[in-house]
Write a protein that holds these residues in place. Structure first.
Motif, PDB file in Angstrom:
ATOM      1  N   ILE A  90     -31.329   2.360   5.346  1.00  0.00           N
ATOM      2  CA  ILE A  90     -32.777   2.514   5.462  1.00  0.00           C
ATOM      3  C   ILE A  90     -33.096   3.990   5.635  1.00  0.00           C
ATOM      4  O   ILE A  90     -32.652   4.623   6.598  1.00  0.00           O
ATOM      5  N   VAL A  91     -33.853   4.541   4.691  1.00  0.00           N
ATOM      6  CA  VAL A  91     -34.229   5.956   4.744  1.00  0.00           C
ATOM      7  C   VAL A  91     -35.648   6.043   5.308  1.00  0.00           C
ATOM      8  O   VAL A  91     -36.618   5.711   4.630  1.00  0.00           O
ATOM      9  N   ALA A  92     -35.727   6.486   6.570  1.00  0.00           N
ATOM     10  CA  ALA A  92     -37.014   6.518   7.273  1.00  0.00           C
ATOM     11  C   ALA A  92     -37.336   7.924   7.760  1.00  0.00           C
ATOM     12  O   ALA A  92     -37.804   8.115   8.882  1.00  0.00           O
ATOM     13  N   VAL A  93     -37.090   8.911   6.899  1.00  0.00           N
ATOM     14  CA  VAL A  93     -37.413  10.301   7.240  1.00  0.00           C
ATOM     15  C   VAL A  93     -38.736  10.681   6.577  1.00  0.00           C
ATOM     16  O   VAL A  93     -39.231   9.967   5.701  1.00  0.00           O
ATOM     17  N   LYS A  94     -39.278  11.819   6.971  1.00  0.00           N
ATOM     18  CA  LYS A  94     -40.494  12.310   6.330  1.00  0.00           C
ATOM     19  C   LYS A  94     -40.179  12.675   4.876  1.00  0.00           C
ATOM     20  O   LYS A  94     -39.095  13.195   4.597  1.00  0.00           O
TER      21      LYS A  94
END
Length: 270
Positions: free
Chosen positions: A66-70
């Motif tokens: 899961i890529v949950a960066v800005k």
């Protein structure tokens, strides 16, 4: 099933909390990559050993990433993780504006889910619209939808362009609701209510109205007719809204939000 969460801000923490509290994923099977461990105040029973500040093969020995960066941090992140990502892993992105094509090109992966959640996911009442690359099969979609649904409700759309549209509707939507609530609160204060009284009345009015609408088969227009008796107070207020063509102005605002979502997507994809 093991999951890696990259980025432990609001959305990363929301997923960690929802997965653990729902029992859908064991806390031992959740791994977190974050830049600053000192800022992690709640670990949601995830073992300390499962938190990382640097990417490694052991961190990304998972099924789902899961890529949950800005969005603006994505390019830098790719340099850190691309050597550890494998083609069999499923990538779930919650980054606004970052296209499936861009993710695929920079991470050299094919199985990608692109999603747009909104802020009520923090309390399990969120709305997430998502789409997928052609390489994602039905089994993968089923798994991802179950994961997403631990934070609220979801809708799958085949057309990726609609993710930008969902940003303008459900992603930004809570702010529209708060804007209208705040306007009514200000009006209540002008009529003589204290601030706390006004907030209490308006909050319960919105909560009750949405729950009533959800539990019925009537449309919004039908409910308006039920509340707005001819010659009454509600009709007097609605006539002012109509005279300023408020509905059209709301539509213009959402069209502008949609256009901005597309612009940001193009900037990020460069």
């Amino acid at each position: 099933m093991k999951i890696a969460i990259i980025g432990f801000g609001n959305m990363g923490q929301t997923y960690a909390s929802s997965f653990v509290s729902s029992g859908f994923i064991k806390s031992d099977d959740i791994f977190v990559l974050t830049r600053d461990l000192s800022k992690v105040s709640n670990r949601y029973t995830i073992p300390d050993a499962n938190f990382f500040t640097e990417c490694s093969a052991s961190f990304l020995s998972v099924d789902i990433v899961i890529v949950a960066v800005k969005p603006q941090d994505f390019n830098k992140l790719c340099l850190q993780i691309k050597d550890f990502i494998t083609e069999n892993q499923l990538i779930l992105s919650v980054m606004a504006g970052v296209s499936i094509e861009n993710i695929s090109k920079k991470l050299q992966v094919k199985k990608i889910i692109r999603s747009m959640p909104n802020i009520p996911t923090q309390i399990g009442q969120g709305m997430t619209v998502f789409t997928a690359s052609q390489e994602v099969d039905r089994k993968d979609l089923f798994i991802i939808q179950n994961l997403i649904n631990t934070t609220g409700k979801s809708l799958f759309l085949e057309n990726e362009e609609m993710i930008n549209s969902s940003t303008a509707i459900s992603g930004s939507g809570p702010a529209y609701v708060y804007y209208f609530m705040n306007a009514i609160i200000d009006s209540a204060i002008n009529l003589g209510f204290t601030e706390s009284e006004a907030e209490f009345i308006v909050q319960q009015t919105f909560l009750g109205s949405t729950q009533l609408q959800n539990r019925s088969n009537l449309s919004n227009l039908e409910w308006i007719e039920k509340v707005a008796s001819k010659g009454g107070t509600t009709e007097a207020a609605l006539s002012i809204f109509h005279s300023y063509d408020l509905k059209s102005k709301i539509n213009e605002g959402i069209i502008q939000a949609n256009a901005r979502a597309k612009e940001l997507g193009k900037l990020i994809d460069k």
